[in-house]
Scaffold this motif. Structure first.
Motif, short mmCIF file in Angstrom:
data_model
loop_
_atom_site.label_atom_id
_atom_site.label_comp_id
_atom_site.label_asym_id
_atom_site.label_seq_id
_atom_site.Cartn_x
_atom_site.Cartn_y
_atom_site.Cartn_z
N ARG A 50 0.86 -1.27 0.08
CA ARG A 50 0.05 -0.15 -0.17
C ARG A 50 0.81 1.29 0.13
NH1 ARG A 50 -3.89 2.56 4.34
NH2 ARG A 50 -5.24 3.86 3.31
N GLY A 51 2.18 1.30 0.80
CA GLY A 51 2.84 2.44 0.68
C GLY A 51 3.61 2.52 -0.53
N LYS A 52 4.16 1.43 -0.98
CA LYS A 52 4.65 1.71 -2.48
C LYS A 52 3.64 2.13 -3.66
CE LYS A 52 8.03 -2.11 -1.88
NZ LYS A 52 8.03 -3.61 -2.13
N LEU A 53 2.68 1.45 -3.43
CA LEU A 53 1.68 1.89 -4.46
C LEU A 53 1.16 3.52 -4.22
CD1 LEU A 53 -0.29 1.33 -6.80
CD2 LEU A 53 -2.04 0.74 -5.09
N ALA A 54 1.07 4.04 -2.87
CA ALA A 54 0.90 5.51 -2.74
C ALA A 54 1.89 5.93 -3.31
CB ALA A 54 0.47 5.71 -1.09
N GLU A 55 3.04 5.78 -3.01
CA GLU A 55 4.30 6.76 -3.48
C GLU A 55 4.51 6.75 -5.07
OE1 GLU A 55 7.81 5.20 -1.85
OE2 GLU A 55 7.22 5.72 0.26
N GLU A 56 4.26 5.65 -5.62
CA GLU A 56 4.16 5.49 -7.32
C GLU A 56 3.17 6.39 -7.80
OE1 GLU A 56 3.85 1.32 -8.12
OE2 GLU A 56 5.81 0.91 -7.33
N GLN A 57 2.02 6.14 -7.46
CA GLN A 57 0.78 6.98 -7.80
C GLN A 57 0.85 8.28 -7.58
OE1 GLN A 57 -1.66 5.39 -9.83
NE2 GLN A 57 -0.24 3.92 -9.87
N ALA A 58 1.35 8.81 -6.43
CA ALA A 58 1.31 10.36 -6.04
C ALA A 58 2.45 10.81 -7.05
CB ALA A 58 1.77 10.37 -4.61
N LEU A 59 3.50 10.29 -7.03
CA LEU A 59 4.72 10.80 -7.88
C LEU A 59 4.26 10.94 -9.33
CD1 LEU A 59 7.75 11.92 -7.42
CD2 LEU A 59 8.46 9.61 -7.80
N ALA A 60 3.43 9.81 -9.83
CA ALA A 60 3.09 9.80 -11.14
C ALA A 60 2.06 10.85 -11.42
CB ALA A 60 2.48 8.47 -11.65
N ALA A 61 1.10 10.89 -10.57
CA ALA A 61 0.06 12.08 -10.76
C ALA A 61 0.65 13.47 -10.71
CB ALA A 61 -0.86 11.83 -9.57
#
Length: 186
Positions: A50-61
């Motif tokens: 969940r933490g990794k996904l949050a980081e990836e998605q936030a950075l991409a967005a």
């Protein structure tokens, strides 16, 4: 979050559906809860993912908002490279034009008592999710601004090139995976 009216449903508070079903899903996945069929290892993995996904998605967005932006995830820096001081991590860095965005992303949840309306717990959880993240991004931005040659490194040890003369603006951004829309007016 849904109100049934005959054969139809009304969704009065957009965004409340996830808030309503997330605890039920996590209870099923939490091995400490009755009726769960998950293992401790799989529940811990869920938190990490969940933490990794949050980081990836936030950075991409956020990075995707700025054409030509360069995005870096999971960077490390030492405020005192010659001493024994601790190394710190920065979740994300977005570089574009003369701007640097220092991102800290939190994937934690509100406690059940905060979700039930405890003002003390709400304040504590917001401080933990947003305040701590902002403080961490501020520490990284201060490091960048105070050093003649600041060095941020990837997990593999590669130095991320940041020309101090080019980047004249620094912004701190705290992102949380927890829905906070209901606290906007607080």
């Amino acid at each position: 979050p849904l109100i049934k009216n005959g054969e139809r449903y009304f969704y009065p508070v957009p965004g409340s559906l996830l808030w309503a079903i997330q605890p039920a899903i996590e209870r099923k996945l939490n091995p400490a809860m009755d009726g769960s069929q998950a293992s401790n290892q799989s529940f811990e993995r869920l938190g990490l993912e969940r933490g990794k996904l949050a980081e990836e998605q936030a950075l991409a967005a956020i990075g995707g908002l700025f054409p030509g932006a360069t995005c870096h995830r999971e960077l490390y820096y030492k405020p005192d490279p010659t001493g024994d001081r601790k190394q710190f991590e920065l979740d994300g860095l977005v570089a574009f034009d003369c701007n640097l965005l220092f991102l800290e992303i939190k994937a934690g949840n509100f406690t059940d008592s905060a979700k039930s309306g405890s003002s003390r717990r709400i304040r504590g959880d917001v401080r933990k999710l947003i305040g701590d993240a902002h403080g961490q991004s501020e520490r990284a931005a201060s490091y960048f601004l105070s050093q003649d040659s600041p060095e941020f490194r990837t997990r593999e040890g590669q130095v991320v090139p940041l020309d101090k003369k080019r980047f004249t603006e620094a912004y701190c951004i705290a992102v949380t995976a927890e829905a906070m829309d209901m606290y906007q007016a607080c």
